[in-house]
Design an enzyme around this catalytic site. Sequence first.
Site, PDB file in Angstrom:
ATOM      1  N   SER A 168     -10.230  -0.283   4.221  1.00  0.00           N
ATOM      2  CA  SER A 168      -9.739  -0.241   5.408  1.00  0.00           C
ATOM      3  C   SER A 168      -8.944   0.783   5.859  1.00  0.00           C
ATOM      4  CB  SER A 168      -8.305  -1.116   5.443  1.00  0.00           C
ATOM      5  OG  SER A 168      -8.355  -2.452   4.965  1.00  0.00           O
ATOM      6  N   ARG A 217       0.944  -1.478  -0.168  1.00  0.00           N
ATOM      7  CA  ARG A 217      -0.172  -0.359  -0.160  1.00  0.00           C
ATOM      8  C   ARG A 217       0.627   1.115  -0.187  1.00  0.00           C
ATOM      9  NH1 ARG A 217      -3.593  -3.688  -0.608  1.00  0.00           N
ATOM     10  NH2 ARG A 217      -5.128  -4.546   0.817  1.00  0.00           N
ATOM     11  N   GLU A 225      -4.146   4.203   6.453  1.00  0.00           N
ATOM     12  CA  GLU A 225      -4.009   3.734   5.259  1.00  0.00           C
ATOM     13  C   GLU A 225      -5.049   4.608   4.373  1.00  0.00           C
ATOM     14  OE1 GLU A 225      -4.776  -0.372   3.482  1.00  0.00           O
ATOM     15  OE2 GLU A 225      -6.309   0.168   2.173  1.00  0.00           O
TER      16      GLU A 225
HETATM   17  N1  EPU Z   1     -10.255  -9.710  12.728  1.00  0.00           N
HETATM   18  C1  EPU Z   1     -10.692  -8.976  13.917  1.00  0.00           C
HETATM   19  N2  EPU Z   1     -11.647  -8.549  14.084  1.00  0.00           N
HETATM   20  C2  EPU Z   1     -11.864  -7.552  13.143  1.00  0.00           C
HETATM   21  C3  EPU Z   1     -11.637  -7.973  11.882  1.00  0.00           C
HETATM   22  C4  EPU Z   1     -11.244  -8.726  11.608  1.00  0.00           C
HETATM   23  O1  EPU Z   1      -9.851 -10.482  14.759  1.00  0.00           O
HETATM   24  O2  EPU Z   1     -12.869  -6.857  13.645  1.00  0.00           O
HETATM   25  C5  EPU Z   1      -9.061 -10.783  12.645  1.00  0.00           C
HETATM   26  C6  EPU Z   1      -9.399 -12.130  11.621  1.00  0.00           C
HETATM   27  O3  EPU Z   1     -10.568 -12.180  12.309  1.00  0.00           O
HETATM   28  C7  EPU Z   1      -8.453 -11.970  11.285  1.00  0.00           C
HETATM   29  C8  EPU Z   1      -8.076 -10.942  10.865  1.00  0.00           C
HETATM   30  O4  EPU Z   1      -8.201  -9.895  11.862  1.00  0.00           O
HETATM   31  O5  EPU Z   1      -7.712 -13.537  11.632  1.00  0.00           O
HETATM   32  C9  EPU Z   1      -7.774 -10.473   9.439  1.00  0.00           C
HETATM   33  O6  EPU Z   1      -8.742 -10.030   8.508  1.00  0.00           O
HETATM   34  P1  EPU Z   1      -9.218 -10.385   7.564  1.00  0.00           P
HETATM   35  O7  EPU Z   1      -9.024 -11.448   6.880  1.00  0.00           O
HETATM   36  O8  EPU Z   1     -10.346  -9.430   7.397  1.00  0.00           O
HETATM   37  O9  EPU Z   1      -8.099  -9.349   6.369  1.00  0.00           O
HETATM   38  P2  EPU Z   1      -7.834  -7.996   7.062  1.00  0.00           P
HETATM   39  O10 EPU Z   1      -6.482  -8.105   7.344  1.00  0.00           O
HETATM   40  O11 EPU Z   1      -8.321  -7.096   8.247  1.00  0.00           O
HETATM   41  C10 EPU Z   1      -7.207  -7.518   4.795  1.00  0.00           C
HETATM   42  C11 EPU Z   1      -6.867  -6.262   3.352  1.00  0.00           C
HETATM   43  C12 EPU Z   1      -8.043  -5.871   3.188  1.00  0.00           C
HETATM   44  C13 EPU Z   1      -8.265  -6.466   1.503  1.00  0.00           C
HETATM   45  C14 EPU Z   1      -8.573  -7.936   2.317  1.00  0.00           C
HETATM   46  C15 EPU Z   1      -8.629  -9.089   2.384  1.00  0.00           C
HETATM   47  C16 EPU Z   1      -5.603  -4.377   4.672  1.00  0.00           C
HETATM   48  C17 EPU Z   1      -5.425  -3.417   5.769  1.00  0.00           C
HETATM   49  N3  EPU Z   1      -6.601  -4.355   4.571  1.00  0.00           N
HETATM   50  O12 EPU Z   1      -8.193  -7.213   5.075  1.00  0.00           O
HETATM   51  O13 EPU Z   1      -8.066  -4.585   2.467  1.00  0.00           O
HETATM   52  O14 EPU Z   1      -9.962  -6.346   1.183  1.00  0.00           O
HETATM   53  O15 EPU Z   1      -7.315  -8.144   3.377  1.00  0.00           O
HETATM   54  O16 EPU Z   1      -9.001 -10.018   2.374  1.00  0.00           O
HETATM   55  O17 EPU Z   1      -4.692  -4.902   4.181  1.00  0.00           O
HETATM   56  C18 EPU Z   1      -8.359  -2.249   2.106  1.00  0.00           C
HETATM   57  O18 EPU Z   1      -7.336  -1.978   1.831  1.00  0.00           O
HETATM   58  O19 EPU Z   1      -8.889  -0.933   1.449  1.00  0.00           O
HETATM   59  C19 EPU Z   1      -8.814  -3.270   2.372  1.00  0.00           C
HETATM   60  C20 EPU Z   1     -10.691  -3.324   2.504  1.00  0.00           C
END
Ligand code: EPU
Length: 264
Positions: free
Chosen positions: A183, A141, A253
């Site tokens: 995000s 990013r 971000e």
């Molecule tokens: N989690 C929690 N509580 C929550 C949300 C998430 O405990 O409320 C935990 C989940 O259980 C999981 C971990 O956090 O173990 C990661 O969560 P998730 O798989 O939803 O992925 P993320 O890392 O939050 C990233 C990108 C998203 C992208 C998704 C695709 C970043 C900051 N975020 O989310 O990107 O869509 O992966 O799966 O890199 C964006 O950049 O705008 C964006 C939406």
Amino acid sequence: MTREIDFSKYSSIKVGSKIQVTILEDDFSDFQKYFILGGANNLLVSDTPPPLAILSDKYNYITYENNILTIGGATPSGKIFSFCKRNNIGGLEFLGKLPGKLGGLIKMNAGMKEYEIFNSLLTVTTHKKTLEKNNIEFGYRYTKIDGVILEATFKIEKEFDLDLLTVFENMRKNQPKDPSAGSVFKNPKGDSAGRLIDGVGLKGFKKGDMAWSDIHANFLVNLGNGNYKDSKYLIKLAKEKVKEKFGIVLEEEIELVESTNSDC
Ligand code: EPU
């Protein structure tokens, strides 16, 4: 030339007010004066932003020849996705689930997990020059590109992969449908901003009409008439609480677009 943009309608998070925005077409000499907008999918625009500019529709185009995809900076991701699907072009399938205009997507190396816009990138053309991918500093990013992004080219080596659409659909399953800017924070190395915000008890926490989503804690959602001030309050609160409990400094971000002397 200018155009009035109502950010409470134009931005994906539906926050902001009506602002006059300069349209850049051929004269980029004073580009440094402006904050350059794309589709405002990753932005929070205050009511007193710095001078704003947007690329003219002249830069909304796609061509495909000899396995090279050439896309103008003002082209929306939905249009790129449809073009790729129709012409059996692989590598950018994730754009079906990622709103933005090409310039903005390049600028932040947008992506979903390991699927990033830089993966198949060949060159980026700014109003100053054309840069080969090898000569651009970029990461998760993040990019360092000086100038207004007018065009990018991609080397296409795969066919369109229909199966990936289900993969991206699933990635979006735990994300809210309410207006948001995606995000809010980048994931810290080896951790997840969503988990950390959840961990300090802010999941679902509201201020006015803005809230940390009760579906995914790293999404700030607008529940109606949310404003910039409440958004900023919630962002600051999450940063403070996460720092206090986990010793981790979250990095935004999304971009907060406000003038330096803004008091909100
Ligand atoms: N989690 C929690 N509580 C929550 C949300 C998430 O405990 O409320 C935990 C989940 O259980 C999981 C971990 O956090 O173990 C990661 O969560 P998730 O798989 O939803 O992925 P993320 O890392 O939050 C990233 C990108 C998203 C992208 C998704 C695709 C970043 C900051 N975020 O989310 O990107 O869509 O992966 O799966 O890199 C964006 O950049 O705008 C964006 C939406």
